[in-house]
Design a protein around this motif. Structure first.
Motif, PDB file in Angstrom:
ATOM      1  N   VAL A   1     -13.230  -9.932 -23.510  1.00 16.66           N
ATOM      2  CA  VAL A   1     -14.315  -8.463 -23.506  1.00 16.66           C
ATOM      3  C   VAL A   1     -14.563  -8.624 -20.903  1.00 16.66           C
ATOM      4  O   VAL A   1     -14.419  -6.962 -21.660  1.00 16.66           O
TER       5      VAL A   1
ATOM      6  N   LEU B   1     -15.752  -3.092 -21.057  1.00 14.87           N
ATOM      7  CA  LEU B   1     -16.769  -2.584 -22.234  1.00 14.87           C
ATOM      8  C   LEU B   1     -18.013  -3.678 -21.356  1.00 14.87           C
ATOM      9  O   LEU B   1     -17.468  -4.631 -21.186  1.00 14.87           O
TER      10      LEU B   1
ATOM     11  N   ASN C   1     -20.083  -6.246 -28.289  1.00 13.57           N
ATOM     12  CA  ASN C   1     -18.645  -6.371 -27.735  1.00 13.57           C
ATOM     13  C   ASN C   1     -17.941  -7.399 -27.887  1.00 13.57           C
ATOM     14  O   ASN C   1     -16.927  -7.331 -27.742  1.00 13.57           O
TER      15      ASN C   1
END
Length: 684
Positions: free
Chosen positions: A312, A317, A323
């Motif tokens: 990530v 994000l 996430n």
């Protein structure tokens, strides 16, 4: 062209598979997927398939079939084509529109004959014929609905997941583990009184369950194919009772005997039982970054040897927990990225501090090549510093694609350095060193008493305290490094205190981990009574006693503990180190615990004559290649130690370390307290 090895063996196998998959729907089981993952990568498979859509599916009963526009299927399987495996094949094919099916099995046709109870004499007459495969080809056409459609069943030895040129794992045999004394009691329960086994030393192939024998034969089939690729005639040796059965099976495997007649090269294959030394499997003395990465990052789903790296950080994000599943994870295997592969191999062969500096060097060089605005800083490498270098690639798609493998290894390093379990690693190491010192000065009850205050229920534990699973790791360490000990009343009382404390802790867990569920046979702590928990802990201590007595059958490798004296502290001396030192002892004494397995009359005559005449017995140092197979798992540090040791003791010798899986400390309780060692699930 480089000399053949584990990587070329795996690549050769996958090249044969890739030649079959053009425009096909490909079904694959987890073990073959892991071999592909480490051997050449899924991108090569997808390129070989061609077409815009992803046609790769997991081989399982619920797998989606092929539509009218998908007439071709290739099944890549690590197991025998029998029982549930054939049922799953039939179900997938019957709900599809295939006109062309290829089934690849990693298991040789000779083993299929054994699995179908064809006598050895009858099998010998079938040389060159493959009736089991031919019968399945007919069935495939029948299930496709037209006997004129095309079906092909073939054997390709997809045995290995090569982690490095000197190290390879066997994913299909990740659960294979040496037997313990308690297993002898289970074997005896199925034998008449007159044929009862006295100890593990008396366990031979005839005493094992048919499933376990077949599992061993499947492994032997793959190892024979590896020796064929390497062009060697192998001498088989064993350290430990379970290894002796595997080594004897390879020595006397008929296809291997036929192959050896024409092999020009020579090799020694030495099998070693993991149970003889679990100290190295659960200890934290390995000063290796990869070992820590494997231990603290979550396992890659469906894999036994790789981890998930959170990617990530390289996206827009937020790095929030919700996430993390939106972006595909990174991993350690980088089989198609030359630069990342070079870094990975450097990490395997370096100490922790050197490895972290190597990661920084690779990131700096990659950023410089991409003309990214890097700020150089020397001195100690920190997670924040590495993160700042990785962030430079974030908004540059070309640079990100060019160095994707390197960035995965960089992020794996950062996430490991920042992980709370990494700080705990040093706590483990300190306690293990304390145990080693106190063992020389104290009795077993005193050592166990040091553990007692550390057993705390979940509502009293802080992050620095040990979880029940971690306490099991420490117990395995204590019992394995101690070896055989004297029974007395004091020990029995202390063990009972530890058992009660552990049983109570299990009951008071807010949630039972998968391992504790397995040990207690209970899926929830609400349903776990103290009585049930205590029975489970008693059984657990039976296994610990078995571990302590594992080396009792050894004459030479009796101990892994070196007592301290005025000049040196007490220390742990790995059994694998002792085995390698014995193999390459310049005096070449006849090995006492490294047993040679004869492959027929000639070997037996040699051994017999050597008692009266000057005929040299086969010795594991005789040949330019040593293959050391650790049955039950090996750590990254142990593989490096073996490689370095062979280089220093006999520089011209090539060494390959094979094992059933890569180990981290928490893996060992799962393997040790498994209940299906004698009856592995082969899908029948």
């Amino acid at each position: 062209m480089s000399a053949p090895g584990v990587q070329s063996f795996t690549k050769q196998g996958w090249d044969q598979v890739l030649a079959k998959v053009k425009r096909a729907l490909v079904y694959m089981d987890a073990a073959c997927a892991e071999s592909l993952h480490w051997g050449c990568g899924s991108t090569r498979l997808l390129e070989a398939v061609g077409g815009p859509a992803c046609h790769l599916r997991e081989f399982e009963p619920a797998a989606v079939g092929g539509g009218a526009e998908q007439p071709k299927a290739v099944f890549v399987l690590s197991c025998l084509l029998k029982g549930r495996t054939v049922e799953t094949l039939r179900n997938i094919i019957c709900r599809s529109h295939f006109q062309y099916c290829v089934v690849v099995t990693a298991v040789d046709h000779a083993v299929h004959l054994t699995a179908n109870h064809v006598p050895a004499a009858a099998a010998a007459e079938l040389e060159g014929q493959q009736p089991v495969f031919e019968q399945l080809e007919e069935k495939l056409c029948e299930w496709m609905g037209n006997m004129n459609y095309t079906a092909k069943v073939l054997h390709i030895p997809l045995l290995l997941a090569p982690a490095a040129p000197h190290l390879a794992l066997t994913p299909a045999f990740a659960s294979l583990f040496p037997l313990l004394p308690q297993d002898v009691h289970l074997l005896n329960s199925a034998r008449p009184d007159k044929r009862r086994l006295g100890s593990l030393a008396e366990v031979d192939a005839n005493a094992l369950s048919p499933e376990l024998l077949l599992q061993i034969r499947c492994l032997v089939s793959g190892l024979s194919s590896l020796c064929e690729h390497l062009g060697v005639r192998e001498e088989c040796f064993a350290v430990g009772s379970f290894s002796r059965i595997i080594a004897a099976d390879l020595a006397n495997y008929v296809p291997a005997k036929n192959r050896r007649k024409t092999s020009a090269g020579r090799a020694s294959v030495v099998f070693v039982d993991r149970t003889l030394d679990l100290t190295g499997a659960v200890g934290h003395h390995g000063d290796n970054l990869v070992e820590k990465i494997i231990s603290v990052l979550p396992q890659l789903p469906g894999h036994t040897n790789d981890v998930m790296v959170n990617m990530v950080e390289l996206t827009a994000l937020q790095n929030e927990e919700e996430n993390q599943n939106m972006v595909a994870p990174g991993c350690l295997a980088q089989s198609n990225d030359t630069a990342a592969k070079a870094l990975w191999e450097a990490l395997l062969n370096s100490k922790h501090k050197e490895a972290v500096m190597e990661v920084r060097r690779h990131l700096v060089e990659a950023a410089s090549r991409e003309n990214l605005p890097i700020k150089m800083s020397m001195g100690r490498v920190t997670p924040a510093q590495l993160t700042s270098y990785i962030q430079l690639f974030k908004n540059n798609l070309k640079a990100l694609v060019n160095h994707c493998g390197l960035l995965q290894l960089g992020l794996a390093t950062v996430q490991t350095l920042k992980h709370p379990q990494t700080a705990k690693w040093d706590n483990f190491l300190a306690f293990e060193r304390l145990l080693l010192q106190s063992m020389g000065e104290s009795t077993m009850p005193v050592v166990l008493n040091q553990l007692l205050p550390m057993i705390k229920p979940s509502n009293q534990r802080t992050n620095d305290d040990y979880s029940p699973e971690e306490l099991l790791i420490l117990l395995i360490y204590i019992y394995s490094v101690t070896g055989e000990f004297t029974e007395d009343k004091d020990l029995a009382e202390t063990e009972e205190k530890v058992k009660k404390a552990l049983a109570q802790t299990f009951c008071e867990e807010s949630e039972l981990s998968p391992l504790l569920q397995k040990i207690t046979g209970c899926d929830s702590s609400i349903n776990l009574t103290f009585h049930r928990s205590k029975i489970a802990v008693d059984e657990l201590f039976t296994s610990l006693r078995d571990i302590a007595g594992a080396r009792s059958l050894m004459k030479q490798f009796k101990s892994v503990y070196v007592p301290g004296n005025h000049t040196h502290q007490a220390s742990y001396r790995p059994l694998l180190k002792q085995v390698v030192e014995e193999i390459f002892d310049p005096e070449r004494p006849d090995p006492v615990d490294i047993e040679h397995m004869s492959s027929g009359l000639t070997d037996l005559l040699k051994t017999g004559f050597s008692m009266f005449m000057k005929v040299s017995r086969p010795h594991p140092s005789d040949h330019p290649l040593l293959i050391l197979f650790v049955v039950g798992g090996v750590t990254v540090s142990e593989a490096k130690m073996i490689k370095d040791l062979v280089l220093s003791l006999k520089p011209g010798t090539q060494v390959i370390v094979l094992s059933t899986r890569l180990l981290k400390p928490l893996t060992m309780p799962e393997l040790l307290f498994a209940t299906d060692r004698l009856h592995p699930d082969l899908g029948f």
